[in-house]
Design a protein around this motif. Structure first.
Motif, PDB file in Angstrom:
ATOM      1  N   ILE A 135       0.834  -1.124  -0.226  1.00  0.00           N
ATOM      2  CA  ILE A 135      -0.203   0.239  -0.148  1.00  0.00           C
ATOM      3  C   ILE A 135       1.205   1.390  -0.233  1.00  0.00           C
ATOM      4  O   ILE A 135       0.472   2.122  -0.861  1.00  0.00           O
ATOM      5  CB  ILE A 135      -0.799   0.235   1.155  1.00  0.00           C
ATOM      6  N   SER A 136       1.786   0.967   0.482  1.00  0.00           N
ATOM      7  CA  SER A 136       2.505   2.648   0.985  1.00  0.00           C
ATOM      8  C   SER A 136       3.826   2.574   0.035  1.00  0.00           C
ATOM      9  O   SER A 136       3.954   3.991  -0.007  1.00  0.00           O
ATOM     10  CB  SER A 136       2.942   2.615   2.064  1.00  0.00           C
ATOM     11  N   THR A 137       4.110   1.875  -0.681  1.00  0.00           N
ATOM     12  CA  THR A 137       5.058   1.549  -1.363  1.00  0.00           C
ATOM     13  C   THR A 137       4.975   2.460  -3.334  1.00  0.00           C
ATOM     14  O   THR A 137       5.785   2.789  -3.799  1.00  0.00           O
ATOM     15  CB  THR A 137       5.884   0.228  -1.916  1.00  0.00           C
ATOM     16  N   ILE A 138       2.971   2.364  -3.730  1.00  0.00           N
ATOM     17  CA  ILE A 138       2.939   2.997  -4.276  1.00  0.00           C
ATOM     18  C   ILE A 138       3.475   4.189  -4.374  1.00  0.00           C
ATOM     19  O   ILE A 138       2.846   4.952  -3.342  1.00  0.00           O
ATOM     20  CB  ILE A 138       1.319   2.602  -5.056  1.00  0.00           C
ATOM     21  N   PRO A 139       3.512   4.910  -5.514  1.00  0.00           N
ATOM     22  CA  PRO A 139       3.732   6.751  -5.317  1.00  0.00           C
ATOM     23  C   PRO A 139       2.532   7.195  -5.303  1.00  0.00           C
ATOM     24  O   PRO A 139       2.323   7.242  -6.384  1.00  0.00           O
ATOM     25  CB  PRO A 139       4.914   6.812  -6.794  1.00  0.00           C
ATOM     26  N   THR A 140       2.281   8.437  -4.051  1.00  0.00           N
ATOM     27  CA  THR A 140       0.996   8.945  -3.828  1.00  0.00           C
ATOM     28  C   THR A 140       1.127  10.074  -5.031  1.00  0.00           C
ATOM     29  O   THR A 140       2.255  10.332  -5.872  1.00  0.00           O
ATOM     30  CB  THR A 140       1.655   9.924  -2.723  1.00  0.00           C
ATOM     31  N   PRO A 141       0.275  10.289  -6.092  1.00  0.00           N
ATOM     32  CA  PRO A 141      -1.127   9.753  -6.190  1.00  0.00           C
ATOM     33  C   PRO A 141      -1.567   8.599  -6.311  1.00  0.00           C
ATOM     34  O   PRO A 141      -2.762   7.981  -6.763  1.00  0.00           O
ATOM     35  CB  PRO A 141      -2.199  10.794  -6.182  1.00  0.00           C
ATOM     36  N   ASP A 142      -0.285   7.659  -7.418  1.00  0.00           N
ATOM     37  CA  ASP A 142      -0.584   6.168  -8.561  1.00  0.00           C
ATOM     38  C   ASP A 142      -1.300   5.302  -7.397  1.00  0.00           C
ATOM     39  O   ASP A 142      -1.686   5.390  -6.025  1.00  0.00           O
ATOM     40  CB  ASP A 142       0.611   5.500  -8.668  1.00  0.00           C
TER      41      ASP A 142
END
Length: 700
Positions: A135-142
């Motif tokens: 969940i956290s490793t996906i770059p925001t806002p992707d």
């Protein structure tokens, strides 16, 4: 008189201790020694698991060419959902499953704590820690969302039912005893889940649930930029679109003599348009690259209004009487045009199946040697064997040379600095002995279609887990920690590291969350149905056939009187049931959180910064809670039911309260990172593969 423990004088395991004097060493020193060696054996598990997964990927990538109503169709042998829930799940769960089987056999079919506890600890780590990191490793806002929702719902339900079923057979149907039918039903639930998932994927179990069917049914949009309908050909394609690319035929035959043959295959474009292009490559079926044909790849370019182009490649010389072989030419990634949906490959690609035969003028082979070689080649596939041995030689060379030249190393040092250079060197040094060992003893997946690598790697995992069982028992014995606590924490963490890094990389590189989340729920079910079903079935059958032994009577005097003159496979359910029920509770919370993210944010992974951080914090907190309550129960084995369940509920309430308090902290954190409120300005993280057999687990 009770038997000495494995760490005491006179005690022994399956492999360890190596010598009797070892049991007289200082316990503090042995604790550090066994802990370090156990951790290092997990590195070996990662190396073997990497080879095991490579074999599975090779096996599941195999295709067959069929003819349906006069049309050629290339299809994968393995359905994607079935392979994910069988071979792929076995690849990711093999250490835990083998650990449970090996422990049961090592204990002479008496129950043990390490196998079931490792499966529980691994399930908690997979569902909580791995999903939190994804969940956290996906770059925001992707974002990444689950495409196969029906399959996810089914595997999630199965993953919960699997652990409910454990409680039923241990505590309800026959308390503390596993009957034969219970073990067999546990195992048979696996094929039932696979069939149900396959039917769901096809849209048969839940009509309209198959994503592939939905995609094909709704993919009827116009290809014209203005969105208007145009003139359509017989296949429904717009002739005013940029064009339709296809081979002239779906099959081709080439006859080659004793000299190399240069040949070309025509690709046509129907319709009108400007520039267009597509990539092409060869795919081996029964033909072997480098022996039957030369591999070819590149880009095919079409000028404006150009109606055809040629793919050129070479077929290598044939011997008289040599068998017919087949390879395929594949067109992919069309730009400025689309593929013909009516041809083999459909809208995603175009496939031309090419057969290679010796010319008729060559006649039949003469001489005993030539006839014998051709007969051998028909059954052994000599060229494929030679190619596989070449890959094996290259695999050993790369392991010994630690994958890379000086130029690459200098580039890495220049880009990442001294710290990154030191990290790479440390990782390479740690992995190097295992890489060299298994490069030598595990064949490459290119040999014999991956099956030889599959079985050899599985055997190597079995040998490693046999040592790990002894090391875990030795570590717990000298550290005065229960086997169940060692297994549910330390051992489960080590065996889950390959899954951890594989899921993280899949979350970043894939365009959906299926490999990150659906595989977790499927793997957790697989662990119980196979990792518990197989050893418990074997043990229950063994005691039903063998009957009570003197050792069994001494260990279970109450059950000896109750079941006289028969014997049963006894599984004490106090700690195990507590661990299982606690896991079920936090699993329901975790799955509800994952689903809530889909409802409120449109995707399970990534999304806005604050919700993403908070979701990860909740999952990590639940994992910490589970580890803490498991350690407490292990240190308080005589706690009453009221005390243990009251303590578990109180600790869970405190954990959830902390999670609620963290909500404003996540908002503040977001404002610090994105003071303008634009969370899209974020540096995208690109994973860097570790050197030496690509085993990233060591970097942890």
């Amino acid at each position: 008189m009770s038997e000495p423990k494995i760490c005491q004088v006179g005690g022994s395991g399956l492999v360890l201790p190596l010598f009797e004097a070892e049991q007289k060493w200082n316990n503090v020193g042995r604790t550090f020694l066994y802990g370090i060696v156990l951790a290092y054996f997990f590195v070996g598990v990662s190396v073997v698991a990497d080879a095991f997964m490579a074999a599975i990927e090779t096996i599941t990538a195999c295709v067959i060419v069929t003819t349906v109503r006069g049309k050629t169709k290339t299809v994968k042998i393995w359905n994607e959902t079935v392979s994910s829930l069988t071979l792929m799940a076995l690849g990711s769960s093999a250490p835990e499953i083998l650990l449970s089987v090996v422990e049961t056999l090592k204990n002479e079919n008496f129950s043990g704590d390490i196998g079931p506890s490792t499966i529980l600890g691994s399930a908690a780590f997979n569902l909580l820690m791995i999903v939190a990191v994804c969940i956290s490793t996906i770059p925001t806002p992707d974002t990444r969302k689950i495409d196969a929702n029906p399959v996810f719902f089914l595997t999630a339900a199965c993953s919960l039912f699997a652990y409910v079923w454990m409680v039923i057979i241990v505590e309800v149907s026959s308390p503390n005893v596993i009957d034969i039918w219970e073990g067999l039903v546990t195992f048979l639930l696996l094929p039932l889940m696979v069939v149900a998932s396959w039917a769901t994927d096809k849209g048969w179990l839940f009509p309209g649930g198959s994503n592939a069917v939905e995609s094909q049914a709704t993919n009827v949009e116009s290809n014209r930029p203005d969105g208007k309908d145009g003139n359509l050909d017989g296949n429904g394609h717009d002739l005013e679109s940029p064009g339709i690319l296809a081979f002239e035929n779906e099959r081709a035959e080439v006859s080659c003599g004793n000299e190399r043959l240069d040949c070309s295959f025509n690709v046509t474009r129907r319709g009108h348009g400007g520039k267009a292009s597509c990539k092409y490559n060869t795919r081996s079926l029964t033909a072997v690259p480098g022996y039957d044909f030369e591999e070819a790849s590149g880009t095919l370019d079409f000028a404006p209004d150009q109606s055809s182009a040629e793919v050129r490649m070479a077929v290598l010389p044939r011997r008289p009487g040599q068998r017919r072989v087949v390879f395929q030419l594949v067109l992919e990634e069309a730009s400025g045009a689309i593929f013909d949906a009516a041809m083999d490959g459909g809208e995603e690609c175009q496939v031309l199946t090419v057969g290679i035969s010796p010319t008729q003028v060559m006649g039949n082979p003469t001489g005993l040697g030539a006839r014998s070689f051709n007969m051998l080649d028909r059954y052994v596939k000599v060229a494929s064997l030679k190619r596989g041995m070449g890959f094996w030689q290259e695999q050993i060379r790369e392991a010994v040379c630690c994958c890379g030249g000086e130029e690459e190393e200098e580039q890495d040092s220049g880009d990442d600095g001294l710290l990154a250079w030191f990290k790479d060197k440390l990782v390479a040094a740690l992995v190097y002995p295992w890489s060299c060992l298994y490069a030598l003893f595990i064949p490459p997946p290119q040999l014999m279609g991956g099956w030889l690598c599959f079985w050899v790697a599985l055997a190597q995992l079995g040998l490693l887990t046999a040592v790990i069982v002894d090391l875990a028992e030795l570590f717990g014995c000298v550290a005065d920690v229960k086997d169940s606590i060692t297994a549910i924490s330390f051992v489960a963490l080590g065996t889950s590291m390959p899954d951890f890094f594989a899921s993280k990389i899949a979350a970043i590189q894939d365009d959906n969350a299926d490999a990150s989340i659906v595989n977790v729920t499927g793997s957790n079910s697989f662990n119980v149905f196979l990792g518990i079903g197989v050893p418990w079935s074997i043990a229950s059958i063994y005691w039903a056939v063998t009957g009570p032994t003197e050792k069994w009577r001494k260990r279970y005097p109450d059950y000896a009187d109750k079941y006289h003159p028969h014997a049963k496979f006894v599984v004490p359910g106090d700690d195990l049931s507590f661990f299982v029920v606690t896991f079920i509770v936090i699993a329901i919370i975790a799955l509800a959180l994952i689903r809530a993210r889909r409802v409120f944010y449109g995707a399970e992974l990534g999304g806005p910064f604050a919700p993403k951080v908070w979701s990860s914090f909740v999952l990590v907190s639940l994992w910490a809670y589970y580890m803490g309550i498991a350690v407490w129960k292990g240190n308080n084995p005589s706690a009453s039911d009221g005390e243990k369940w009251g303590r578990a509920a109180w600790a869970l309430g405190i954990t959830l309260a902390i999670c609620v308090v963290f909500i404003p902290a996540a908002k503040i954190w977001e404002k610090v990172y994105y003071p303008t409120g634009n969370s899209s300005e974020v540096e995208h993280y690109v994973p860097k593969e570790a050197c030496c057999c690509n085993v990233a687990a060591v970097a942890a």
